[in-house]
Design a protein around this motif. Sequence first.
Motif, PDB file in Angstrom:
ATOM      1  N   GLN A   1       0.827  -1.162   0.046  1.00 40.62           N
ATOM      2  CA  GLN A   1       0.218  -0.018  -0.158  1.00 40.62           C
ATOM      3  C   GLN A   1       0.834   1.360   0.051  1.00 40.62           C
ATOM      4  OE1 GLN A   1      -2.393  -0.055   3.253  1.00 40.62           O
ATOM      5  NE2 GLN A   1      -3.851  -1.759   2.628  1.00 40.62           N
ATOM      6  N   ALA A   2       1.928   1.222   0.937  1.00 39.73           N
ATOM      7  CA  ALA A   2       2.627   2.540   1.081  1.00 39.73           C
ATOM      8  C   ALA A   2       3.381   2.766  -0.305  1.00 39.73           C
ATOM      9  CB  ALA A   2       3.800   2.269   2.150  1.00 39.73           C
ATOM     10  N   LYS A   3       3.747   1.768  -1.040  1.00 40.02           N
ATOM     11  CA  LYS A   3       4.465   2.044  -2.394  1.00 40.02           C
ATOM     12  C   LYS A   3       3.326   2.401  -3.357  1.00 40.02           C
ATOM     13  CE  LYS A   3       7.706  -1.756  -3.117  1.00 40.02           C
ATOM     14  NZ  LYS A   3       7.844  -2.921  -3.673  1.00 40.02           N
ATOM     15  N   ARG A   4       2.272   2.052  -3.471  1.00 40.92           N
ATOM     16  CA  ARG A   4       1.335   2.342  -4.285  1.00 40.92           C
ATOM     17  C   ARG A   4       1.034   4.036  -4.128  1.00 40.92           C
ATOM     18  NH1 ARG A   4      -3.314  -1.171  -3.926  1.00 40.92           N
ATOM     19  NH2 ARG A   4      -2.098  -2.505  -2.651  1.00 40.92           N
ATOM     20  N   ILE A   5       0.950   4.383  -2.891  1.00 42.66           N
ATOM     21  CA  ILE A   5       0.563   5.691  -2.280  1.00 42.66           C
ATOM     22  C   ILE A   5       1.801   6.705  -2.830  1.00 42.66           C
ATOM     23  CG2 ILE A   5       0.084   7.214  -0.384  1.00 42.66           C
ATOM     24  CD1 ILE A   5      -1.043   4.679   0.745  1.00 42.66           C
TER      25      ILE A   5
ATOM     26  N   ASN B   1       3.979  10.691  -6.595  1.00 39.60           N
ATOM     27  CA  ASN B   1       5.012  11.008  -7.298  1.00 39.60           C
ATOM     28  C   ASN B   1       4.476  11.561  -8.730  1.00 39.60           C
ATOM     29  OD1 ASN B   1       7.383  10.627  -5.742  1.00 39.60           O
ATOM     30  ND2 ASN B   1       7.645   8.487  -6.650  1.00 39.60           N
ATOM     31  N   THR B   2       3.586  10.813  -9.130  1.00 34.76           N
ATOM     32  CA  THR B   2       2.955  11.278 -10.376  1.00 34.76           C
ATOM     33  C   THR B   2       2.182  12.503 -10.220  1.00 34.76           C
ATOM     34  OG1 THR B   2       2.167   8.860 -10.614  1.00 34.76           O
ATOM     35  CG2 THR B   2       1.007  10.367 -12.094  1.00 34.76           C
ATOM     36  N   LEU B   3       1.484  12.896  -8.996  1.00 36.37           N
ATOM     37  CA  LEU B   3       1.005  14.218  -8.888  1.00 36.37           C
ATOM     38  C   LEU B   3       1.950  15.443  -8.806  1.00 36.37           C
ATOM     39  CD1 LEU B   3      -1.445  13.031  -5.964  1.00 36.37           C
ATOM     40  CD2 LEU B   3      -2.334  13.895  -8.342  1.00 36.37           C
TER      41      LEU B   3
ATOM     42  N   ALA C   1       2.127  18.532 -10.967  1.00 36.91           N
ATOM     43  CA  ALA C   1       2.295  20.036 -10.520  1.00 36.91           C
ATOM     44  C   ALA C   1       3.398  20.533 -11.258  1.00 36.91           C
ATOM     45  CB  ALA C   1       2.665  19.682  -8.870  1.00 36.91           C
ATOM     46  N   LYS C   2       4.496  19.957 -11.293  1.00 36.98           N
ATOM     47  CA  LYS C   2       5.620  20.499 -11.837  1.00 36.98           C
ATOM     48  C   LYS C   2       5.400  21.008 -13.235  1.00 36.98           C
ATOM     49  CE  LYS C   2       9.945  18.956 -10.740  1.00 36.98           C
ATOM     50  NZ  LYS C   2      10.875  18.195 -10.855  1.00 36.98           N
TER      51      LYS C   2
ATOM     52  N   LYS D   1      -2.780  27.877 -12.333  1.00 36.87           N
ATOM     53  CA  LYS D   1      -2.049  27.855 -10.623  1.00 36.87           C
ATOM     54  C   LYS D   1      -3.188  27.447  -9.630  1.00 36.87           C
ATOM     55  CE  LYS D   1       0.461  30.937  -9.047  1.00 36.87           C
ATOM     56  NZ  LYS D   1       1.120  31.862  -8.268  1.00 36.87           N
ATOM     57  N   ALA D   2      -4.395  27.598  -9.934  1.00 30.96           N
ATOM     58  CA  ALA D   2      -5.251  27.017  -9.180  1.00 30.96           C
ATOM     59  C   ALA D   2      -5.185  25.293  -8.975  1.00 30.96           C
ATOM     60  CB  ALA D   2      -6.810  27.299  -9.522  1.00 30.96           C
ATOM     61  N   GLU D   3      -5.193  25.012 -10.341  1.00 36.34           N
ATOM     62  CA  GLU D   3      -4.608  23.420 -10.474  1.00 36.34           C
ATOM     63  C   GLU D   3      -3.680  22.894  -9.660  1.00 36.34           C
ATOM     64  OE1 GLU D   3      -4.740  21.875 -14.523  1.00 36.34           O
ATOM     65  OE2 GLU D   3      -6.788  22.942 -14.859  1.00 36.34           O
ATOM     66  N   GLN D   4      -2.545  23.916  -9.810  1.00 34.31           N
ATOM     67  CA  GLN D   4      -1.208  23.421  -9.172  1.00 34.31           C
ATOM     68  C   GLN D   4      -1.479  23.366  -7.690  1.00 34.31           C
ATOM     69  OE1 GLN D   4       1.794  25.992 -10.468  1.00 34.31           O
ATOM     70  NE2 GLN D   4       3.204  25.442  -8.932  1.00 34.31           N
ATOM     71  N   THR D   5      -2.004  24.412  -7.065  1.00 35.45           N
ATOM     72  CA  THR D   5      -2.283  24.468  -5.801  1.00 35.45           C
ATOM     73  C   THR D   5      -2.864  23.392  -5.374  1.00 35.45           C
ATOM     74  OG1 THR D   5      -2.513  26.757  -6.265  1.00 35.45           O
ATOM     75  CG2 THR D   5      -2.992  25.950  -3.779  1.00 35.45           C
ATOM     76  N   LYS D   6      -4.060  22.813  -6.126  1.00 34.23           N
ATOM     77  CA  LYS D   6      -4.743  21.704  -5.731  1.00 34.23           C
ATOM     78  C   LYS D   6      -4.109  20.270  -5.787  1.00 34.23           C
ATOM     79  CE  LYS D   6      -9.479  20.568  -7.033  1.00 34.23           C
ATOM     80  NZ  LYS D   6     -10.295  20.776  -8.277  1.00 34.23           N
ATOM     81  N   THR D   7      -3.180  20.285  -6.749  1.00 30.54           N
ATOM     82  CA  THR D   7      -2.345  19.124  -6.836  1.00 30.54           C
ATOM     83  C   THR D   7      -1.445  18.985  -5.834  1.00 30.54           C
ATOM     84  OG1 THR D   7      -2.579  19.401  -9.442  1.00 30.54           O
ATOM     85  CG2 THR D   7      -1.182  17.712  -8.516  1.00 30.54           C
ATOM     86  N   GLU D   8      -0.728  20.289  -5.648  1.00 26.96           N
ATOM     87  CA  GLU D   8       0.076  20.402  -4.558  1.00 26.96           C
ATOM     88  C   GLU D   8      -0.439  19.793  -3.198  1.00 26.96           C
ATOM     89  OE1 GLU D   8       3.569  23.259  -6.185  1.00 26.96           O
ATOM     90  OE2 GLU D   8       1.847  24.169  -5.005  1.00 26.96           O
ATOM     91  N   GLU D   9      -1.659  20.386  -2.820  1.00 28.24           N
ATOM     92  CA  GLU D   9      -2.076  20.004  -1.530  1.00 28.24           C
ATOM     93  C   GLU D   9      -2.434  18.289  -1.490  1.00 28.24           C
ATOM     94  OE1 GLU D   9      -5.989  21.866  -1.424  1.00 28.24           O
ATOM     95  OE2 GLU D   9      -4.812  23.835  -0.812  1.00 28.24           O
ATOM     96  N   LEU D  10      -2.872  17.709  -2.884  1.00 30.42           N
ATOM     97  CA  LEU D  10      -3.128  16.343  -2.813  1.00 30.42           C
ATOM     98  C   LEU D  10      -1.687  15.707  -2.424  1.00 30.42           C
ATOM     99  CD1 LEU D  10      -5.315  15.722  -5.970  1.00 30.42           C
ATOM    100  CD2 LEU D  10      -5.874  15.032  -3.749  1.00 30.42           C
ATOM    101  N   VAL D  11      -0.710  16.291  -3.019  1.00 27.82           N
ATOM    102  CA  VAL D  11       0.691  15.471  -2.859  1.00 27.82           C
ATOM    103  C   VAL D  11       0.949  15.657  -1.453  1.00 27.82           C
ATOM    104  CG1 VAL D  11       3.246  15.844  -3.055  1.00 27.82           C
ATOM    105  CG2 VAL D  11       1.719  16.185  -5.000  1.00 27.82           C
ATOM    106  N   LEU D  12       0.683  16.800  -0.556  1.00 27.85           N
ATOM    107  CA  LEU D  12       0.809  16.764   0.826  1.00 27.85           C
ATOM    108  C   LEU D  12       0.232  15.635   1.563  1.00 27.85           C
ATOM    109  CD1 LEU D  12       1.306  20.417   1.649  1.00 27.85           C
ATOM    110  CD2 LEU D  12       2.853  18.653   1.907  1.00 27.85           C
TER     111      LEU D  12
END
Length: 251
Positions: free
Chosen positions: A51-55, A60-62, A66-67, A100-111
């Motif tokens: 599970q940890a590996k998949r998350i 990483n994809t997210l 964002a990048k 920018k809005a999308e990026q912020t959202k994606t970065e939140e998801l990454v966190l």
Amino acid sequence: MSLQEQLKELSTLDAHVRGLSRRLDLGTKRKAFQQNKLDQLEQQLAELRDQAKRIEAHANTLEQDAKAAEERTEKLRGQMNTVKTNKEYSALLVEVNTLKAEQTKTEELVLEQMERVDEHKQRIAELEEKIAEQKKLVELADKEVDEAKSEVGEQLDQATSERDAAAGQVPDDVRLLFEKLNSDTDGEAVAGVEEQNRRRMEYTCGGCFMALPIEKVNATITKPDTITQCPYCHRILMVSDELRSGLAPSK
Ligand SMILES: [Zn+2]
């Protein structure tokens, strides 16, 4: 020796074998229980790691998304400096803001995903500790089995060969019946006839405590070379010498 006496002896020898093997069995069972627990924990650990590996892969994809959004924003900002009309400028500005809005959202998801990875890592560490403890328990159980083997092993071999020798004296069909009853009743294939009241001719089976018909009692006494079984629990009935001499026909 009558058949009844042979069976009585076989029963005593068999009880000795059972007593000795019980200790071994207990140890073996305990070991199997601890090993099973260890296997379960190890399976849980493998699942958690998976599970940890998949998350982590998802995070990483997210992060890459964002990048990419960031790079695209930079590019659009560059274009904004070169456009000629207000209209073009506004269009680019809308796109930049959306990105920018999308990026912020994606970065939140990454966190969020990284937090989940941390949680998993914590749980993995806890589980690894538990597994180390469980391994010690398995080792201990293993040692107990070895000890029991070295303590009772020799006696058990001796008792088993004595039991087998006694069993060899008994006719095959009787031996098979004895063994079947023994396994059904956990080593109580034979049962004594118990006298409750001689005057009223009340006798019970020492195995199931049911009242025995008097003809069963008589058969047990008068036919020591024949098998008489309790009609309720089917144990092979025996009479003690006192009971036999006390009840033997006087004439
Ligand atoms: Zn019975």
